[in-house]
Each structure stands twice: as structure tokens, then as C-alpha cells.
Scaffold this motif. Structure first.
Motif, mmCIF file in Angstrom:
data_model
loop_
_atom_site.group_PDB
_atom_site.id
_atom_site.type_symbol
_atom_site.label_atom_id
_atom_site.label_comp_id
_atom_site.label_asym_id
_atom_site.label_seq_id
_atom_site.Cartn_x
_atom_site.Cartn_y
_atom_site.Cartn_z
ATOM 1 N N ASN A 1 46.324 -5.768 11.826
ATOM 2 C CA ASN A 1 45.974 -4.427 11.339
ATOM 3 C C ASN A 1 46.666 -3.335 12.135
ATOM 4 N N ASN B 1 38.351 -2.623 14.255
ATOM 5 C CA ASN B 1 39.130 -3.841 14.057
ATOM 6 C C ASN B 1 40.324 -3.859 15.011
ATOM 7 N N ASP C 1 39.546 6.314 9.192
ATOM 8 C CA ASP C 1 38.881 5.050 9.460
ATOM 9 C C ASP C 1 39.665 3.995 8.676
ATOM 10 N N LEU C 2 39.846 2.841 9.264
ATOM 11 C CA LEU C 2 40.616 1.799 8.590
ATOM 12 C C LEU C 2 39.825 1.179 7.448
ATOM 13 N N MET C 3 38.546 0.868 7.708
ATOM 14 C CA MET C 3 37.742 0.172 6.699
ATOM 15 C C MET C 3 36.681 1.114 6.127
ATOM 16 N N MET C 4 36.910 1.525 4.883
ATOM 17 C CA MET C 4 35.991 2.430 4.193
ATOM 18 C C MET C 4 35.791 1.948 2.769
ATOM 19 N N LYS D 1 38.454 3.283 -0.945
ATOM 20 C CA LYS D 1 39.865 3.202 -0.575
ATOM 21 C C LYS D 1 39.949 3.030 0.933
ATOM 22 N N ASN D 2 40.641 1.976 1.395
ATOM 23 C CA ASN D 2 40.724 1.783 2.846
ATOM 24 C C ASN D 2 41.857 2.619 3.444
ATOM 25 N N SER E 1 39.471 2.562 14.300
ATOM 26 C CA SER E 1 38.957 1.315 13.744
ATOM 27 C C SER E 1 38.283 0.456 14.799
ATOM 28 N N GLU F 1 35.714 9.130 7.392
ATOM 29 C CA GLU F 1 34.872 8.196 8.157
ATOM 30 C C GLU F 1 33.575 8.018 7.383
ATOM 31 N N THR G 1 34.224 8.888 2.385
ATOM 32 C CA THR G 1 34.854 7.661 1.907
ATOM 33 C C THR G 1 36.349 7.944 1.817
#
Length: 130
Positions: free
Chosen positions: A97, A92, A60-63, A66-67, A90, A16, A41
Motif C-alpha cells: 500500500n 495499514n 485516509d486510505l481505507m474509506m 471510494k478508497n 492510514s 476521513e 467518505t
């Protein structure tokens, strides 16, 4: 904390990048008595999972770097760690997704903001504690 939890302390690895959410997750995991491994990350998560052998991974989906979907793809392709349950966290709520994550083998998908008790219960469910 009960005696059985002490002998069999579950390990949760999470990635996260948001500091406020990280503090909340650490609070919840500590309260429930888990050993915690945190990555700020997406970098190093797969290697960390191989080294630490967690019982559960929160992603976490969006990092940055690397996602979560990239990380999940790597986890599921690695025979050493492919069976570790992965829960996405997430903000999102896009159906695309959610379907992508679940279709790739995520165990659960939790939308942010989440209720403390909800996250705690979903983790326990994946760890077969409840």
C-alpha cells in the motif's frame, strides 16, 4: 497567528471516515490556522478539490464508497488538480500500500496512530511553511 498567515490562509481538504481521528485532524489543522474542508467518505473529494482548490489534501486510505488510492488516481488524472500535494493517512503499514500510494504520486504516507506534531510538521513541509 501571524499576519502573513492571515493574508495567505492555507486550505486543507481531508477525507476521513473515523470520527475520533477526524476530531484530532480538525484540532491540529485549526491550531495551525488552516481553512478546513472535510469529507466523511471518499465520495465527492475530487469534485470538492476542483471546487475549493485546496493547498493540500489528506486522504485516509481505507474509506467507504471510494478508497484513497481510487481518489488519488482521479486527482492525478485531472490537470486542474493534479499538482495538489496528497498525504495519505492510514493504519495499514503494508509495504504494498505504501509503495502503491507513493508510486501513484502521493507526497507522503503517514501511519496511524500519528503524533500530533509529526502530522503538523509534515503538512507544513508540503506547504513549504518550514
Amino acid at each position: 497567528m501571524n499576519g502573513s498567515m492571515d493574508r495567505d490562509k492555507k486550505k486543507v481538504l481531508f477525507a476521513e471516515d473515523n470520527e475520533s481521528i477526524t476530531k484530532i485532524i480538525i484540532y491540529i489543522l485549526k491550531k495551525d490556522g488552516y481553512e478546513i474542508i472535510h469529507y466523511p467518505t471518499g465520495e465527492g473529494v475530487v469534485e470538492g478539490a476542483k471546487t475549493n482548490k485546496p493547498d493540500l489534501i489528506l486522504l485516509d486510505l481505507m474509506m467507504p464508497i471510494k478508497n484513497g488510492l481510487m481518489i488519488l488516481r482521479e486527482i492525478k488524472a485531472d490537470p486542474e488538480i493534479k499538482d495538489i500535494p496528497v498525504i495519505f493517512l492510514s493504519a495499514n503499514s503494508s509495504d504494498v500500500n505504501i509503495k502503491s500510494g507513493m508510486g501513484m504520486g502521493a507526497a507522503d504516507y503517514i501511519l496511524k496512530p500519528f503524533a500530533f506534531d509529526d502530522l503538523s510538521l509534515r503538512i507544513k513541509k508540503q506547504l513549504n511553511i518550514i
